[in-house]
Design an enzyme around this catalytic site. Sequence first.
Site, short mmCIF file in Angstrom:
data_model
loop_
_atom_site.label_atom_id
_atom_site.label_comp_id
_atom_site.label_asym_id
_atom_site.label_seq_id
_atom_site.Cartn_x
_atom_site.Cartn_y
_atom_site.Cartn_z
N PRO A 162 27.93 39.42 46.86
CA PRO A 162 27.69 37.91 47.25
C PRO A 162 29.15 37.58 47.41
CG PRO A 162 27.35 37.94 44.80
CD PRO A 162 27.39 39.43 45.44
N MET A 163 29.58 36.89 48.27
CA MET A 163 30.88 36.44 48.71
C MET A 163 30.75 34.85 49.47
SD MET A 163 33.07 39.83 49.67
CE MET A 163 31.90 40.62 50.68
N ALA A 164 31.06 34.11 48.66
CA ALA A 164 31.15 32.67 49.23
C ALA A 164 32.14 32.61 50.60
CB ALA A 164 31.81 31.69 48.20
N GLN A 204 21.81 34.00 45.48
CA GLN A 204 22.45 33.66 43.98
C GLN A 204 22.46 31.95 43.92
OE1 GLN A 204 26.75 34.07 43.45
NE2 GLN A 204 26.09 35.84 41.97
N CYS A 224 31.54 33.52 38.06
CA CYS A 224 32.46 32.82 38.98
C CYS A 224 33.43 32.25 38.01
CB CYS A 224 31.93 31.71 39.77
SG CYS A 224 32.83 30.92 40.83
N ASN A 275 30.24 47.05 39.54
CA ASN A 275 30.88 46.27 40.65
C ASN A 275 32.49 46.32 40.41
OD1 ASN A 275 31.53 43.12 41.56
ND2 ASN A 275 31.35 44.54 43.15
N GLY A 331 32.06 44.47 47.77
CA GLY A 331 32.59 43.39 48.09
C GLY A 331 33.79 43.43 49.03
N ARG A 332 35.09 43.17 48.83
CA ARG A 332 36.11 43.12 49.62
C ARG A 332 36.33 44.43 50.73
NH1 ARG A 332 40.06 41.99 44.86
NH2 ARG A 332 38.56 43.65 43.81
C1 LIG Z 1 35.79 35.90 49.25
C2 LIG Z 1 34.69 35.93 48.04
C3 LIG Z 1 33.89 35.39 47.68
C4 LIG Z 1 33.29 35.60 46.51
N1 LIG Z 1 32.10 34.60 46.20
C5 LIG Z 1 30.94 35.24 45.34
C6 LIG Z 1 29.97 34.29 45.00
O1 LIG Z 1 29.53 33.44 45.60
N2 LIG Z 1 29.22 34.93 43.89
C7 LIG Z 1 29.45 35.98 43.03
O2 LIG Z 1 28.83 36.23 42.29
N3 LIG Z 1 30.61 36.67 43.23
C8 LIG Z 1 31.62 36.32 44.41
N4 LIG Z 1 32.61 37.15 44.61
C9 LIG Z 1 33.09 38.18 43.72
C10 LIG Z 1 32.41 39.47 44.53
O3 LIG Z 1 30.85 39.30 44.52
C11 LIG Z 1 32.67 40.82 43.72
O4 LIG Z 1 32.39 40.42 42.34
C12 LIG Z 1 34.39 40.88 43.45
O5 LIG Z 1 34.86 40.82 44.95
C13 LIG Z 1 34.67 42.47 43.19
O6 LIG Z 1 34.15 43.28 44.04
P1 LIG Z 1 35.11 44.10 45.22
O7 LIG Z 1 35.99 44.53 44.22
O8 LIG Z 1 34.04 45.08 45.72
O9 LIG Z 1 35.45 43.12 46.01
C14 LIG Z 1 33.49 36.78 45.85
C15 LIG Z 1 34.57 37.67 46.05
C16 LIG Z 1 35.20 37.49 47.12
C17 LIG Z 1 36.35 38.25 47.64
#
Ligand SMILES: Cc1cc2nc3c(=O)[nH]c(=O)nc-3n(C[C@H](O)[C@H](O)[C@H](O)COP(=O)(O)O)c2cc1C
Length: 331
Positions: free
Chosen positions: A19-21, A73, A104, A204, A228-229
């Site tokens: 999930p990414m806001a 979520q 968060c 994750n 995610g990223r």
């Molecule tokens: C732009 C952005 C927005 C995010 N929004 C949420 C969110 O709405 N809910 C959530 O549980 N995690 C959120 N995260 C965290 C990601 O879901 C994830 O846990 C985190 O980026 C680590 O994973 P990665 O290394 O694969 O990016 C967000 C991360 C990013 C970069």
Amino acid sequence: MSGFKIGNVDIKNRAVLAPMAGVTNPAFRLIAKEFGAGLVCAEMVSDKGILLENARTLRMLYVDEREKPLSLQIFGGSKETLVQAARYVDQNTNADIIDINMGCPVPKVTKCEAGAKWLLDPEKVYEMVNAVSNAVEKPVTVKMRLGWDEDHIYILDNVRAAQSGGASAIAIHGRTRSQQYEGTANWEWIGEAKKIATVPIIGNGDISTPQEAKHAIDHYGVDAVMIGRAALGNPWMLYQTVQYLETGELPPEPAAREKIDICMLHLDRLIAIKGELTAVREMRQHAAWYLKGLKGSGPVRKQINEAESRDTFGIILYHFVEQLERQMQEV
Ligand SMILES: Cc1cc2nc3c(=O)[nH]c(=O)nc-3n(C[C@H](O)[C@H](O)[C@H](O)COP(=O)(O)O)c2cc1C
């Protein structure tokens, strides 16, 4: 490598879009799904926003049939509002899974006793998850970090609390709240959590290649990886991961034109949801991600940042691709 189950929901492979806001709206989620993600997660939605029937919040609950299975979520700080919001999602949306945000780190959220704040109190984790899962039909999952800070890593207690509260799966981001996005994710803790878990664990943090995804599954035993990223502007990463996990083969990197075609598809889907001007402005950041790694894309990013229409956006990007293709032919 086959899929896994979250409650009664079949997930056909082990690659999950995080999930990414501001990112995982229906436009990008559908692309991620078309590129093979077994499960896509929607951006977090405030429980209070749902209960106040805030128009913008309710729009965030829209789920296209083609995105399923999808996890939606919610976040909140009080049991009453969280349960009511979960009930609303359960009864009024097309989502398959209800996820509770427990990771968060932003102060605006933790100040309201929501998000990562719960990580300090396993009893609260139990109570909240139990109340929500008793109130709804859809499977409930939790996404958490390792702990609040280095001195308060309660991941094992929190995993036990969430699963006895009724969680059907738990996603763990291998960082503490105080780390925000700094340092590296600690997968050793994720592996320890997997050992005591009775429900699927989705690991994750910092997965940036298909090989890393495979290592996480093989070495730490997680049931799936959440990406995610690494998927920003790069849904091919999801496709490559799924293929690599299933066949051991790595599909080639996309050509520049293919990247721009998908970027424009993303923009068109965003326009359908948000209207042209908002979509174009939001897409500027995404375009920078799609352009990453393409030689000489720096000046294009600058031009894109001034584009205010779909047509200008497309002209700039395709002009750049044609230039790249010409250069390739000359070599
Ligand atoms: C732009 C952005 C927005 C995010 N929004 C949420 C969110 O709405 N809910 C959530 O549980 N995690 C959120 N995260 C965290 C990601 O879901 C994830 O846990 C985190 O980026 C680590 O994973 P990665 O290394 O694969 O990016 C967000 C991360 C990013 C970069």
